[in-house]
Design a protein around this motif. Sequence first.
Motif, PDB file in Angstrom:
ATOM      1  N   GLY A  31       0.857  -1.256   0.089  1.00  0.00           N
ATOM      2  CA  GLY A  31       0.183   0.087   0.060  1.00  0.00           C
ATOM      3  C   GLY A  31       0.912   1.199   0.008  1.00  0.00           C
ATOM      4  O   GLY A  31       0.496   2.248  -0.633  1.00  0.00           O
ATOM      5  N   ALA A  32       1.966   1.293   0.643  1.00  0.00           N
ATOM      6  CA  ALA A  32       2.773   2.389   0.841  1.00  0.00           C
ATOM      7  C   ALA A  32       3.545   2.558  -0.677  1.00  0.00           C
ATOM      8  O   ALA A  32       4.035   3.770  -0.801  1.00  0.00           O
ATOM      9  CB  ALA A  32       3.828   2.105   1.923  1.00  0.00           C
ATOM     10  N   ALA A 243       9.870  -0.650   5.158  1.00  0.00           N
ATOM     11  CA  ALA A 243      10.198  -1.625   4.104  1.00  0.00           C
ATOM     12  C   ALA A 243      10.177  -1.135   2.662  1.00  0.00           C
ATOM     13  O   ALA A 243      10.853  -1.375   1.788  1.00  0.00           O
ATOM     14  CB  ALA A 243       9.558  -2.714   4.307  1.00  0.00           C
ATOM     15  N   THR A 244       9.089  -0.243   2.588  1.00  0.00           N
ATOM     16  CA  THR A 244       8.806   0.450   1.286  1.00  0.00           C
ATOM     17  C   THR A 244       9.935   1.444   0.878  1.00  0.00           C
ATOM     18  O   THR A 244      10.544   1.515  -0.176  1.00  0.00           O
ATOM     19  CB  THR A 244       7.498   1.177   1.357  1.00  0.00           C
ATOM     20  OG1 THR A 244       6.530   0.078   1.578  1.00  0.00           O
ATOM     21  CG2 THR A 244       7.433   1.633  -0.193  1.00  0.00           C
ATOM     22  N   ASN A 248      12.774   1.632  -2.334  1.00  0.00           N
ATOM     23  CA  ASN A 248      12.396   2.484  -3.213  1.00  0.00           C
ATOM     24  C   ASN A 248      11.316   2.273  -3.828  1.00  0.00           C
ATOM     25  O   ASN A 248      10.836   2.373  -5.212  1.00  0.00           O
ATOM     26  CB  ASN A 248      13.617   2.938  -4.171  1.00  0.00           C
ATOM     27  CG  ASN A 248      13.540   4.065  -5.311  1.00  0.00           C
ATOM     28  OD1 ASN A 248      12.879   4.969  -4.282  1.00  0.00           O
ATOM     29  ND2 ASN A 248      14.040   3.934  -6.209  1.00  0.00           N
ATOM     30  N   ALA A 249      10.196   1.777  -2.923  1.00  0.00           N
ATOM     31  CA  ALA A 249       8.828   1.241  -3.753  1.00  0.00           C
ATOM     32  C   ALA A 249       8.552   0.363  -4.642  1.00  0.00           C
ATOM     33  O   ALA A 249       7.626   0.309  -5.229  1.00  0.00           O
ATOM     34  CB  ALA A 249       8.311   2.732  -4.047  1.00  0.00           C
ATOM     35  N   PHE A 252       8.447  -5.867  -5.429  1.00  0.00           N
ATOM     36  CA  PHE A 252       8.934  -7.042  -5.079  1.00  0.00           C
ATOM     37  C   PHE A 252      10.261  -6.967  -3.853  1.00  0.00           C
ATOM     38  O   PHE A 252      10.132  -7.766  -3.137  1.00  0.00           O
ATOM     39  CB  PHE A 252       9.822  -7.797  -6.329  1.00  0.00           C
ATOM     40  CG  PHE A 252       8.865  -8.166  -7.286  1.00  0.00           C
ATOM     41  CD1 PHE A 252       8.077  -9.474  -7.186  1.00  0.00           C
ATOM     42  CD2 PHE A 252       8.624  -7.449  -8.642  1.00  0.00           C
ATOM     43  CE1 PHE A 252       7.225  -9.861  -8.244  1.00  0.00           C
ATOM     44  CE2 PHE A 252       7.678  -7.950  -9.395  1.00  0.00           C
ATOM     45  CZ  PHE A 252       6.922  -8.980  -9.388  1.00  0.00           C
ATOM     46  N   LEU A 253      10.925  -5.850  -4.163  1.00  0.00           N
ATOM     47  CA  LEU A 253      11.988  -5.422  -2.884  1.00  0.00           C
ATOM     48  C   LEU A 253      11.280  -5.275  -1.675  1.00  0.00           C
ATOM     49  O   LEU A 253      11.502  -5.580  -0.698  1.00  0.00           O
ATOM     50  CB  LEU A 253      12.818  -4.431  -3.434  1.00  0.00           C
ATOM     51  CG  LEU A 253      13.738  -4.810  -4.568  1.00  0.00           C
ATOM     52  CD1 LEU A 253      14.483  -3.530  -4.915  1.00  0.00           C
ATOM     53  CD2 LEU A 253      14.561  -5.792  -4.100  1.00  0.00           C
ATOM     54  N   SER A 254       9.948  -4.709  -1.804  1.00  0.00           N
ATOM     55  CA  SER A 254       9.325  -4.169  -0.732  1.00  0.00           C
ATOM     56  C   SER A 254       8.708  -5.394   0.093  1.00  0.00           C
ATOM     57  O   SER A 254       8.756  -5.666   1.354  1.00  0.00           O
ATOM     58  CB  SER A 254       7.914  -3.424  -0.711  1.00  0.00           C
ATOM     59  OG  SER A 254       8.517  -1.962  -1.473  1.00  0.00           O
ATOM     60  N   MET A 255       8.354  -6.409  -0.650  1.00  0.00           N
ATOM     61  CA  MET A 255       8.062  -7.694   0.111  1.00  0.00           C
ATOM     62  C   MET A 255       9.100  -8.467   0.387  1.00  0.00           C
ATOM     63  O   MET A 255       9.130  -9.003   1.623  1.00  0.00           O
ATOM     64  CB  MET A 255       7.582  -8.922  -1.145  1.00  0.00           C
ATOM     65  CG  MET A 255       7.203  -9.988  -0.753  1.00  0.00           C
ATOM     66  SD  MET A 255       6.835 -11.377  -2.239  1.00  0.00           S
ATOM     67  CE  MET A 255       8.637 -11.415  -2.867  1.00  0.00           C
TER      68      MET A 255
END
Length: 318
Positions: A31-32, A243-244, A248-249, A252-255
């Motif tokens: 969401g972020a 995490a976001t 950098n939003a 996949f990297l946020s996950m």
Amino acid sequence: MFETYLNVEWIGSFLFSVIRISTPLIFAALGACFTKKAGLLNMALESMMLVGALCGVLASAASQSLFFGFLGAVAGAVIIAGIICYCAFFLKTDLYLTSISINLAASGGTVFILYLVCGQKSTSAGILKSLTIPKLTIPLIDKIPVLGAAVSGHNVLTYVAFLSVFLVYFLLKKTRIGLRIKSVGENPHAAESVGISVRRIHTISFLISGVFCGFAGAFMSMGYVSWFARDMLAGRGFISMSATNISNASPFLSMLSAMMFGLSQAIANALQITSAPAEIVSALPYIMTILLVILFALIRIGRQRQKMMRLAATIEEE
């Protein structure tokens, strides 16, 4: 042989715990991603998730329906997002001060509403008969040692969280609204000059963020547990925001970042049965936050240096 079986069983159980703990963090981090891409820092993830968790319990207990309980959780989070949007984008209040105020109001307001409904200020357990979103057993995979124990038998929303990563990637990269969100985040004045309403895009990004926080809130009070408790998120909204930001939003990297925080929390839970100092155990997820911020900062610095070196080499050749 018996010890080996115990080790394999423990590994599967530990990985199951990592995925379970990571689920609300993944939802909120996704969401972020929308608000981050729009050039905004969403500091109200905590309040959206908290209100969503309470509304989910109240709606499911009142209707005795999982659908209306889930809908109530999403609606509660979206309402909080809408209040922030109205104050910040229409009344022109400071977004970050508004978000902090909403977080504080949600922390106390949820307790007040809980007291009005249940007569308790701590938890709804044993008073409200709220429903629980069912778990899903994956055929065949559940028979595989370690893997089956790790990935099968989770709450339905856990699988939705991982599938949502692909959905968010598609929305941000391949759809018109995603491209507009990105353009507003990169240069709002240029976007406005070609007829894109910056205020509308900011509002849409916050409302979408509210939807995902509603998913996270529903999981917390209707999946992780089956009741609402005072300040039950314990900083998960801020961890998701981190995490976001450090990824950098990138969906996949946020996950992956959210799962790293889930890993640290699972390790902390495992250490609670040992003689490790309680202070260090409770601080472990936040220590992980600092370490990940440093790691991603070093990676970015390294990439920037490589680009500068390539640019310098190109100039010298010319």
